[in-house]
Design a protein around this motif. Sequence first.
Motif, PDB file in Angstrom:
ATOM      1  N   GLU A  77      16.289  -9.094  19.897  1.00 50.46           N
ATOM      2  CA  GLU A  77      15.088  -9.929  19.746  1.00 50.46           C
ATOM      3  C   GLU A  77      14.991 -10.476  18.325  1.00 50.46           C
ATOM      4  O   GLU A  77      14.681 -11.651  18.118  1.00 50.46           O
ATOM      5  N   TRP A  78      15.266  -9.638  17.339  1.00 49.32           N
ATOM      6  CA  TRP A  78      15.196 -10.061  15.943  1.00 49.32           C
ATOM      7  C   TRP A  78      16.247 -11.133  15.648  1.00 49.32           C
ATOM      8  O   TRP A  78      15.950 -12.149  15.022  1.00 49.32           O
ATOM      9  N   LEU A  79      17.476 -10.904  16.090  1.00 53.21           N
ATOM     10  CA  LEU A  79      18.553 -11.865  15.824  1.00 53.21           C
ATOM     11  C   LEU A  79      18.276 -13.225  16.452  1.00 53.21           C
ATOM     12  O   LEU A  79      18.582 -14.260  15.858  1.00 53.21           O
ATOM     13  N   LEU A  80      17.712 -13.249  17.638  1.00 50.79           N
ATOM     14  CA  LEU A  80      17.404 -14.530  18.287  1.00 50.79           C
ATOM     15  C   LEU A  80      16.458 -15.377  17.443  1.00 50.79           C
ATOM     16  O   LEU A  80      16.538 -16.611  17.462  1.00 50.79           O
ATOM     17  N   LYS A  81      15.600 -14.736  16.670  1.00 48.93           N
ATOM     18  CA  LYS A  81      14.635 -15.457  15.834  1.00 48.93           C
ATOM     19  C   LYS A  81      15.159 -15.760  14.428  1.00 48.93           C
ATOM     20  O   LYS A  81      14.642 -16.646  13.762  1.00 48.93           O
ATOM     21  N   HIS A  82      16.169 -15.005  13.967  1.00 48.41           N
ATOM     22  CA  HIS A  82      16.564 -15.099  12.563  1.00 48.41           C
ATOM     23  C   HIS A  82      18.023 -15.456  12.289  1.00 48.41           C
ATOM     24  O   HIS A  82      18.377 -15.655  11.130  1.00 48.41           O
ATOM     25  N   ALA A  83      18.857 -15.489  13.287  1.00 46.51           N
ATOM     26  CA  ALA A  83      20.281 -15.714  13.033  1.00 46.51           C
ATOM     27  C   ALA A  83      20.822 -16.845  13.906  1.00 46.51           C
ATOM     28  O   ALA A  83      20.897 -16.695  15.122  1.00 46.51           O
ATOM     29  N   PRO A  84      21.198 -17.946  13.301  1.00 49.53           N
ATOM     30  CA  PRO A  84      21.776 -19.024  14.108  1.00 49.53           C
ATOM     31  C   PRO A  84      23.155 -18.635  14.638  1.00 49.53           C
ATOM     32  O   PRO A  84      23.861 -17.826  14.028  1.00 49.53           O
ATOM     33  N   TYR A  85      23.506 -19.195  15.772  1.00 53.70           N
ATOM     34  CA  TYR A  85      24.837 -18.970  16.322  1.00 53.70           C
ATOM     35  C   TYR A  85      25.275 -20.233  17.061  1.00 53.70           C
ATOM     36  O   TYR A  85      24.454 -21.025  17.491  1.00 53.70           O
ATOM     37  N   THR A  86      26.579 -20.396  17.161  1.00 48.38           N
ATOM     38  CA  THR A  86      27.128 -21.587  17.816  1.00 48.38           C
ATOM     39  C   THR A  86      27.753 -21.283  19.167  1.00 48.38           C
ATOM     40  O   THR A  86      27.774 -22.140  20.037  1.00 48.38           O
ATOM     41  N   HIS A  87      28.287 -20.086  19.318  1.00 50.50           N
ATOM     42  CA  HIS A  87      28.929 -19.734  20.583  1.00 50.50           C
ATOM     43  C   HIS A  87      29.154 -18.225  20.653  1.00 50.50           C
ATOM     44  O   HIS A  87      28.921 -17.510  19.688  1.00 50.50           O
ATOM     45  N   GLY A  88      29.615 -17.785  21.817  1.00 50.63           N
ATOM     46  CA  GLY A  88      29.876 -16.369  21.984  1.00 50.63           C
ATOM     47  C   GLY A  88      30.842 -16.108  23.119  1.00 50.63           C
ATOM     48  O   GLY A  88      31.150 -17.004  23.905  1.00 50.63           O
ATOM     49  N   ASP A  89      31.306 -14.899  23.165  1.00 51.81           N
ATOM     50  CA  ASP A  89      32.182 -14.417  24.229  1.00 51.81           C
ATOM     51  C   ASP A  89      31.447 -13.270  24.907  1.00 51.81           C
ATOM     52  O   ASP A  89      30.859 -12.424  24.234  1.00 51.81           O
ATOM     53  N   ILE A  90      31.513 -13.231  26.229  1.00 48.64           N
ATOM     54  CA  ILE A  90      30.811 -12.180  26.952  1.00 48.64           C
ATOM     55  C   ILE A  90      31.711 -11.658  28.062  1.00 48.64           C
ATOM     56  O   ILE A  90      32.415 -12.433  28.710  1.00 48.64           O
ATOM     57  N   ALA A  91      31.705 -10.349  28.238  1.00 49.81           N
ATOM     58  CA  ALA A  91      32.499  -9.718  29.300  1.00 49.81           C
ATOM     59  C   ALA A  91      31.610  -8.745  30.060  1.00 49.81           C
ATOM     60  O   ALA A  91      30.801  -8.033  29.459  1.00 49.81           O
ATOM     61  N   PHE A  92      31.758  -8.737  31.366  1.00 45.63           N
ATOM     62  CA  PHE A  92      31.022  -7.831  32.247  1.00 45.63           C
ATOM     63  C   PHE A  92      32.029  -6.859  32.846  1.00 45.63           C
ATOM     64  O   PHE A  92      33.106  -7.271  33.260  1.00 45.63           O
ATOM     65  N   ALA A  93      31.658  -5.589  32.918  1.00 48.67           N
ATOM     66  CA  ALA A  93      32.604  -4.602  33.439  1.00 48.67           C
ATOM     67  C   ALA A  93      31.872  -3.394  33.991  1.00 48.67           C
ATOM     68  O   ALA A  93      30.697  -3.155  33.683  1.00 48.67           O
ATOM     69  N   ALA A  94      32.595  -2.648  34.780  1.00 47.72           N
ATOM     70  CA  ALA A  94      32.148  -1.316  35.192  1.00 47.72           C
ATOM     71  C   ALA A  94      32.799  -0.339  34.224  1.00 47.72           C
ATOM     72  O   ALA A  94      33.935  -0.539  33.785  1.00 47.72           O
ATOM     73  N   SER A  95      32.061   0.695  33.856  1.00 43.98           N
ATOM     74  CA  SER A  95      32.620   1.713  32.974  1.00 43.98           C
ATOM     75  C   SER A  95      32.111   3.077  33.428  1.00 43.98           C
ATOM     76  O   SER A  95      31.181   3.170  34.225  1.00 43.98           O
ATOM     77  N   GLN A  96      32.744   4.105  32.910  1.00 43.37           N
ATOM     78  CA  GLN A  96      32.297   5.463  33.194  1.00 43.37           C
ATOM     79  C   GLN A  96      31.531   5.981  31.990  1.00 43.37           C
ATOM     80  O   GLN A  96      31.947   5.777  30.843  1.00 43.37           O
ATOM     81  N   ALA A  97      30.418   6.648  32.238  1.00 35.30           N
ATOM     82  CA  ALA A  97      29.578   7.163  31.163  1.00 35.30           C
ATOM     83  C   ALA A  97      30.339   8.171  30.317  1.00 35.30           C
ATOM     84  O   ALA A  97      30.902   9.131  30.841  1.00 35.30           O
ATOM     85  N   THR A  98      30.362   7.916  29.010  1.00 38.98           N
ATOM     86  CA  THR A  98      30.897   8.913  28.084  1.00 38.98           C
ATOM     87  C   THR A  98      29.903  10.075  28.017  1.00 38.98           C
ATOM     88  O   THR A  98      28.786   9.976  28.532  1.00 38.98           O
ATOM     89  N   VAL A  99      30.287  11.133  27.357  1.00 37.55           N
ATOM     90  CA  VAL A  99      29.391  12.274  27.212  1.00 37.55           C
ATOM     91  C   VAL A  99      28.101  11.838  26.517  1.00 37.55           C
ATOM     92  O   VAL A  99      26.994  12.166  26.957  1.00 37.55           O
ATOM     93  N   ASP A 100      28.223  11.070  25.427  1.00 33.72           N
ATOM     94  CA  ASP A 100      27.058  10.605  24.679  1.00 33.72           C
ATOM     95  C   ASP A 100      26.187   9.666  25.520  1.00 33.72           C
ATOM     96  O   ASP A 100      24.959   9.791  25.537  1.00 33.72           O
ATOM     97  N   GLU A 101      26.814   8.713  26.205  1.00 34.80           N
ATOM     98  CA  GLU A 101      26.055   7.785  27.049  1.00 34.80           C
ATOM     99  C   GLU A 101      25.337   8.526  28.171  1.00 34.80           C
ATOM    100  O   GLU A 101      24.177   8.240  28.467  1.00 34.80           O
ATOM    101  N   ALA A 102      26.015   9.468  28.787  1.00 38.12           N
ATOM    102  CA  ALA A 102      25.415  10.242  29.875  1.00 38.12           C
ATOM    103  C   ALA A 102      24.192  11.006  29.381  1.00 38.12           C
ATOM    104  O   ALA A 102      23.139  11.001  30.033  1.00 38.12           O
ATOM    105  N   GLU A 103      24.315  11.624  28.229  1.00 37.91           N
ATOM    106  CA  GLU A 103      23.190  12.374  27.671  1.00 37.91           C
ATOM    107  C   GLU A 103      22.024  11.445  27.344  1.00 37.91           C
ATOM    108  O   GLU A 103      20.868  11.737  27.668  1.00 37.91           O
ATOM    109  N   THR A 104      22.314  10.312  26.710  1.00 35.79           N
ATOM    110  CA  THR A 104      21.267   9.367  26.319  1.00 35.79           C
ATOM    111  C   THR A 104      20.575   8.757  27.527  1.00 35.79           C
ATOM    112  O   THR A 104      19.359   8.594  27.538  1.00 35.79           O
TER     113      THR A 104
END
Length: 144
Positions: A77-104
């Motif tokens: 949210e902050w970056l959308l208001k304060h940081a200009p950008y011209t383009h980006g790359d985006i990837a969508f994927a399935a992943s398995q929860a790491t130990v840290d991600e699972a806990e969080t």
Amino acid sequence: VEEKGGRYGYQLIEHRNAVPPISVSGAMKTLAGEKLLHVRALHLSNDAAYAIEDRWINTAVVPTAMNETFQSVSANEWLLKHAPYTHGDIAFAASQATVDEAETLGVAHNSALFTIDRLTWDNAVSVTKVRLVFTPGYQLRTVI
């Protein structure tokens, strides 16, 4: 979250200057050993874990990010208001929860998760790299 009738919430997990992993500095084309701002946060839906935001910000491009605590506003949210950008790359994927991600996220280790990896640029310089990991059952929809 709100479009589905839920109550959005946000919790900052981590905010620090750090040397990113080589996979991040390489993708962002920053110098090896250069510190970037690392912001990790948990997005909530009705007080339950919804997504982890694991973001690196190139403060050479967005130096004012160093003055933001990200306690009450997400880095996105902050970056959308304060940081200009011209383009980006985006990837969508399935992943398995790491130990840290699972806990969080409060899910089982190796649970199937929907993951978005995005790298945003301002012309030839990277602005931010983010990995968003959503709880099981998340669905991305688009209108054509």
